[in-house]
Design an enzyme around this catalytic site. Structure first.
Site, PDB file in Angstrom:
ATOM      1  CE  LYS A  42      30.980  33.232  34.067  1.00  0.00           C
ATOM      2  NZ  LYS A  42      32.229  32.608  34.550  1.00  0.00           N
TER       3      LYS A  42
HETATM    4  P1  NAD Z   1      35.413  39.767  42.242  1.00  0.00           P
HETATM    5  O1  NAD Z   1      34.091  40.401  42.141  1.00  0.00           O
HETATM    6  O2  NAD Z   1      35.771  39.050  43.487  1.00  0.00           O
HETATM    7  O3  NAD Z   1      36.567  40.846  41.954  1.00  0.00           O
HETATM    8  C1  NAD Z   1      36.606  41.661  40.817  1.00  0.00           C
HETATM    9  C2  NAD Z   1      37.664  42.729  41.077  1.00  0.00           C
HETATM   10  O4  NAD Z   1      37.885  43.482  39.892  1.00  0.00           O
HETATM   11  C3  NAD Z   1      37.270  43.734  42.164  1.00  0.00           C
HETATM   12  O5  NAD Z   1      38.398  44.009  42.979  1.00  0.00           O
HETATM   13  C4  NAD Z   1      36.905  44.979  41.356  1.00  0.00           C
HETATM   14  O6  NAD Z   1      37.076  46.174  42.103  1.00  0.00           O
HETATM   15  C5  NAD Z   1      37.906  44.868  40.241  1.00  0.00           C
HETATM   16  N1  NAD Z   1      37.592  45.668  39.084  1.00  0.00           N
HETATM   17  C6  NAD Z   1      36.415  45.831  38.452  1.00  0.00           C
HETATM   18  N2  NAD Z   1      36.549  46.692  37.422  1.00  0.00           N
HETATM   19  C7  NAD Z   1      37.856  47.057  37.413  1.00  0.00           C
HETATM   20  C8  NAD Z   1      38.625  47.923  36.597  1.00  0.00           C
HETATM   21  N3  NAD Z   1      38.068  48.575  35.581  1.00  0.00           N
HETATM   22  N4  NAD Z   1      39.941  48.081  36.888  1.00  0.00           N
HETATM   23  C9  NAD Z   1      40.511  47.421  37.917  1.00  0.00           C
HETATM   24  N5  NAD Z   1      39.833  46.595  38.714  1.00  0.00           N
HETATM   25  C10 NAD Z   1      38.526  46.426  38.465  1.00  0.00           C
HETATM   26  O7  NAD Z   1      35.519  38.797  40.967  1.00  0.00           O
HETATM   27  P2  NAD Z   1      36.468  37.541  40.785  1.00  0.00           P
HETATM   28  O8  NAD Z   1      35.716  36.336  41.176  1.00  0.00           O
HETATM   29  O9  NAD Z   1      37.787  37.841  41.390  1.00  0.00           O
HETATM   30  O10 NAD Z   1      36.578  37.489  39.192  1.00  0.00           O
HETATM   31  C11 NAD Z   1      37.505  38.293  38.487  1.00  0.00           C
HETATM   32  C12 NAD Z   1      37.702  37.733  37.088  1.00  0.00           C
HETATM   33  O11 NAD Z   1      38.138  36.380  37.190  1.00  0.00           O
HETATM   34  C13 NAD Z   1      36.456  37.691  36.214  1.00  0.00           C
HETATM   35  O12 NAD Z   1      36.841  37.873  34.870  1.00  0.00           O
HETATM   36  C14 NAD Z   1      35.953  36.277  36.389  1.00  0.00           C
HETATM   37  O13 NAD Z   1      35.149  35.842  35.319  1.00  0.00           O
HETATM   38  C15 NAD Z   1      37.282  35.550  36.427  1.00  0.00           C
HETATM   39  N6  NAD Z   1      37.234  34.239  37.056  1.00  0.00           N
HETATM   40  C16 NAD Z   1      36.795  34.079  38.347  1.00  0.00           C
HETATM   41  C17 NAD Z   1      36.807  32.821  38.916  1.00  0.00           C
HETATM   42  C18 NAD Z   1      36.427  32.592  40.349  1.00  0.00           C
HETATM   43  O14 NAD Z   1      36.613  31.471  40.820  1.00  0.00           O
HETATM   44  N7  NAD Z   1      35.949  33.578  41.064  1.00  0.00           N
HETATM   45  C19 NAD Z   1      37.228  31.711  38.165  1.00  0.00           C
HETATM   46  C20 NAD Z   1      37.677  31.900  36.859  1.00  0.00           C
HETATM   47  C21 NAD Z   1      37.681  33.172  36.330  1.00  0.00           C
END
Ligand code: NAD
Length: 464
Positions: free
Chosen positions: A149
């Site tokens: 990561k």
């Molecule tokens: P992203 O940046 O696209 O979206 C993150 C979202 O979370 C945004 O809408 C943001 O406004 C919101 N957010 C941030 N702080 C917040 C809070 N305190 N309360 C409510 N909402 C809040 O990111 P993503 O790619 O969607 O990733 C989100 C999670 O999923 C992370 O934990 C990431 O590690 C995990 N994840 C992502 C992927 C992927 O393929 N993108 C894969 C596995 C896991």
């Protein structure tokens, strides 16, 4: 897939309290006994860090498996931690420095794999935890990759597009010796986009004699070697897991109420897919606030709103939902399904008691701490753990890497079919294991993952 003997109590269409106790309640007592030493140290701890929580999860499963000290030594701690200072020329000519990290937790089963996060609150502890989860996530879905990561401490909204490009390229250039299709393959995470993956790939390719090396990074735009189905893959994987869990409890998706925290890639698409499957998505939230409508929120309209306005700020003005007093109130809604899809440690020993959902589908990495796990297990909540539930993203990243190396690209239908197969196979393995060992799905997932990584370590042996 074995059926659970006691499903979470079925609720009527719209919310109510008191989820029933499940078989895992009794089962987790055993896990408690087995790992009492650790739990005594952590259950009362309110502020365990993400990495401490990750280690607690590992230790609980490792104790059940009775891993030897030597086995633990091979697979618990990160193998390599790199910290860099990244000087970037800003638009006004000033040079600003940013701190960047890459943690390679383990590459015993294949090249390190894991996203790069751009966020103002990134810490080394968090990146270590995320890298650790990647090792076991890849093992749970049985793809031949290890765990890594990365992160940069930066508030992306404060950077122009040009500054973001220079920061992204500098990050990749600074760490280029760590990366490579057989070494370490990054991907998107919070605030990193397909465009940023394109800059990563281009930077690496320029440094490799201007070769075209798409397999060095996944989550790229389709035009330069991305995979069909990658954008929705994490959310689709969550849906497949939830369907399986719901059906194991003799319930149907249709009519279940849901709340989704986070409205980015994972959250907004999970909300959309849940709605398409017949769920009533009553609550959504992002960094700007949480929104609720008892009869459900039209998610495609909310997605368009978020695209047009850079988030859900002011969404209540559409009349499609009311704003909840505090964003965290979303976590306490009386819904059947809660999908935390934002950041880690949002449900902890402090608020777990007030979480009412019967199913928790962890789209985010590490949204629950160890204390919350225990409280919710006791309440009979079925938690589909992150290293299974959100593994759809890395599964399709793996398919993207395979396509890049073959130079042959599949249809979206084929990718989605493969993803469904991978996720169902993983869910069934975790579900069966959690029954076999009489533990929660989370510990069941770690048992599956740890067994695979430990066996691979044993087969490879210790070099020099
Ligand atoms: P992203 O940046 O696209 O979206 C993150 C979202 O979370 C945004 O809408 C943001 O406004 C919101 N957010 C941030 N702080 C917040 C809070 N305190 N309360 C409510 N909402 C809040 O990111 P993503 O790619 O969607 O990733 C989100 C999670 O999923 C992370 O934990 C990431 O590690 C995990 N994840 C992502 C992927 C992927 O393929 N993108 C894969 C596995 C896991």
């Amino acid at each position: 897939m074995p059926k659970s003997t006691k499903p979470p109590a079925k609720k009527s269409r719209v919310s109510r309290r008191a989820p029933a106790r499940s078989a895992s309640d009794v089962n987790n007592k055993m896990a408690h006994e087995l790992s009492r030493g650790y739990l005594q140290r952590t259950e009362g701890v309110q502020n365990a860090s993400a990495f401490e929580n990750a280690m607690a999860q590992f230790d609980e499963a490792a104790q059940i498996l009775k891993l030897s000290t030597n086995q633990v030594a091979m697979i618990r701690q990160p193998r390599r931690i790199t910290i860099v200072t990244l000087p970037v020329r800003m638009d006004d000519g000033a040079v600003q420095t940013f701190t960047g990290y890459r943690v390679q937790h383990n590459n015993i089963r294949g090249p390190a794999k894991g996203g790069v996060r751009f966020h103002q609150n990134v810490t080394l502890d968090e990146v270590k935890a995320l890298a650790f989860w990647m090792t076991y996530k890849c093992a749970v879905v049985d793809i031949p990759m290890g765990g890594g990561k990365g992160g940069v401490i930066v508030e992306p909204s404060k950077l122009s597009v040009g500054e973001m490009e220079r920061l992204s390229r500098r990050y990749f250039a600074e760490l280029e010796d760590l990366f490579g299709p057989d070494r370490d393959v990054p991907a998107p995470d919070v605030n990193t986009t397909p465009q940023i993956m394109a800059w990563f790939m281009d930077t690496y390719s320029m440094h490799r004699n201007k070769d075209f090396v798409p397999a060095v990074v996944t989550g790229k735009p389709l035009e330069i070697g991305g995979s069909q189905g990658r954008v929705l893959a994490t959310s689709r994987g969550l849906l497949f897991c939830l369907r399986r869990a719901v059906s194991a409890h003799d319930e149907k998706m249709n009519g279940l109420t849901a709340a989704v925290q986070g409205f980015g890639n994972v959250g907004s698409n999970a909300a959309m897919l849940l709605q398409d499957d017949g769920c009533i998505v009553q609550g959504i939230s992002d960094v700007f606030g949480a929104f609720y409508h008892r009869e459900g929120i039209d998610i495609r309209t909310a997605q368009k709103y978020a695209r047009d306005h850079g988030g859900l700020k002011g969404f209540e003005s559409t009349g499609l939902a009311k704003r909840l007093k505090k964003p965290e109130d979303l976590l306490e809604l009386e819904v059947d399904v809660l999908a935390p899809c934002a950041l880690e440690l949002v449900i902890t020993g402090r608020n777990a008691d007030r979480v009412n959902a019967r199913y928790i589908a962890e789209g985010a990495n590490g949204p629950l701490d160890h204390a919350a796990d225990k409280i919710l297990d006791r309440k009979g909540t079925l938690i589909i753990p992150d290293i299974l539930c959100n593994a759809g993203g890395v599964a399709v990243s793996y398919l993207e890497w395979v396509q890049n190396r073959m130079g042959y690209y599949w249809t979206e239908e084929k990718v989605n079919d493969d993803l469904e197969h991978i996720m169902n196979r993983a869910f069934d393995a975790v579900h069966a294991t959690s029954h076999q060992f009489k533990v929660s799905m989370r510990i069941g997932a770690f048992i599956v993952g740890i067994q695979r990584v430990a066996r691979a370590a044993e087969l490879r042996g210790l070099y020099a």
